[in-house]
Enzyme design. Structure first.
Site, PDB file in Angstrom:
ATOM      1  N   ASP A   1       0.880  -1.168   0.000  1.00 12.01           N
ATOM      2  CA  ASP A   1       0.000   0.000   0.000  1.00 12.01           C
ATOM      3  C   ASP A   1       0.919   1.219   0.000  1.00 12.01           C
ATOM      4  O   ASP A   1       1.424   1.618   1.043  1.00 12.01           O
ATOM      5  CB  ASP A   1      -0.902  -0.004   1.234  1.00 12.01           C
ATOM      6  CG  ASP A   1      -1.814   1.208   1.287  1.00 12.01           C
ATOM      7  OD1 ASP A   1      -2.305   1.635   0.224  1.00 12.01           O
ATOM      8  OD2 ASP A   1      -2.036   1.734   2.395  1.00 12.01           O
TER       9      ASP A   1
ATOM     10  N   GLU B   1      -1.214  -1.464  -4.883  1.00 12.67           N
ATOM     11  CA  GLU B   1      -2.423  -0.690  -5.141  1.00 12.67           C
ATOM     12  C   GLU B   1      -2.134   0.412  -6.156  1.00 12.67           C
ATOM     13  O   GLU B   1      -1.102   1.077  -6.091  1.00 12.67           O
ATOM     14  CB  GLU B   1      -2.926  -0.074  -3.834  1.00 12.67           C
ATOM     15  CG  GLU B   1      -4.256   0.615  -3.975  1.00 12.67           C
ATOM     16  CD  GLU B   1      -4.819   1.083  -2.654  1.00 12.67           C
ATOM     17  OE1 GLU B   1      -5.483   2.130  -2.661  1.00 12.67           O
ATOM     18  OE2 GLU B   1      -4.597   0.408  -1.629  1.00 12.67           O
TER      19      GLU B   1
ATOM     20  N   ASP C   1      -2.450   0.843   7.235  1.00 16.61           N
ATOM     21  CA  ASP C   1      -1.644   0.728   6.008  1.00 16.61           C
ATOM     22  C   ASP C   1      -1.173  -0.707   5.790  1.00 16.61           C
ATOM     23  O   ASP C   1      -1.150  -1.199   4.663  1.00 16.61           O
ATOM     24  CB  ASP C   1      -0.450   1.687   6.061  1.00 16.61           C
ATOM     25  CG  ASP C   1      -0.895   3.138   6.070  1.00 16.61           C
ATOM     26  OD1 ASP C   1      -1.525   3.568   5.082  1.00 16.61           O
ATOM     27  OD2 ASP C   1      -0.622   3.847   7.057  1.00 16.61           O
TER      28      ASP C   1
END
Length: 183
Positions: free
Chosen positions: A18, A77, A149
């Site tokens: 992430d 991502e 996160d």
């Protein structure tokens, strides 16, 4: 599980990322016997205001994670377009540093939108961060919820495992998901 054990049982180790300029989450899972198994997770925090130095920290930090945990594949991502174009650009640069860390180690990189990740893990694309955390805890059988996160990174890895298998049945054991709840 050790990488040597994986070689004997043909499991796959996936690193989810992430990306963030200040905090980059990472999460590792192993996929074997049709089930995900938690390996590790955490957050890389950058310091200072100089963009090149922070990008270097992301690259080096993920390089260390890759060297230590030796994933087979990486899932990251995708950047969404933010209201502030400067924030979007900075996030894209952090993402680029993360991708370069994986490519430098000759690892395949898959990219997923936040919508795809939430849909795969929670069952709806507009889930909030708490719902993602809760589902990561349930799917991986964790005692404690990882930082948001790190949970997002684990969700990215779970999404990749789901996509690699072509079906989400393993996530919920044949049960349905409605509004982020396993039924």
């Amino acid at each position: 599980m050790s990488p040597e054990w994986c070689l004997l049982t043909s499991c796959m180790r996936i690193l989810g990322i992430d990306p963030g300029l200040r905090v980059t989450g990472f999460g590792l899972i192993e996929w074997h016997a049709n089930a995900p198994v938690y390996v590790a997770s955490g957050c890389l925090r950058t310091v200072g205001d100089a963009l090149p130095a922070r990008l270097g920290e992301i690259f080096a930090g993920l390089g260390e994670v890759i060297a230590r945990w030796q994933p087979d594949q990486v899932a990251i991502e995708k950047v969404f377009v933010n209201v502030n174009p400067q924030s979007t650009l900075a996030l894209g640069q952090a993402r680029g540093a993360a991708i370069c860390a994986a490519v430098a180690q000759k690892l395949p990189v898959a990219e997923y939108t936040a919508l795809q990740i939430k849909q795969a893990v929670v069952g709806q694309g507009h889930a909030d961060k708490r719902q993602v955390q809760d589902m990561v805890v349930r799917l991986l059988g964790l005692d404690l919820a990882p930082a948001t996160d790190a949970a997002d990174a684990l969700a990215c890895a779970l999404c990749h495992a789901h996509g690699s298998q072509g079906s989400a049945a393993w996530l919920w054991g044949g049960r349905r998901v409605r509004r982020g709840r396993i039924l």
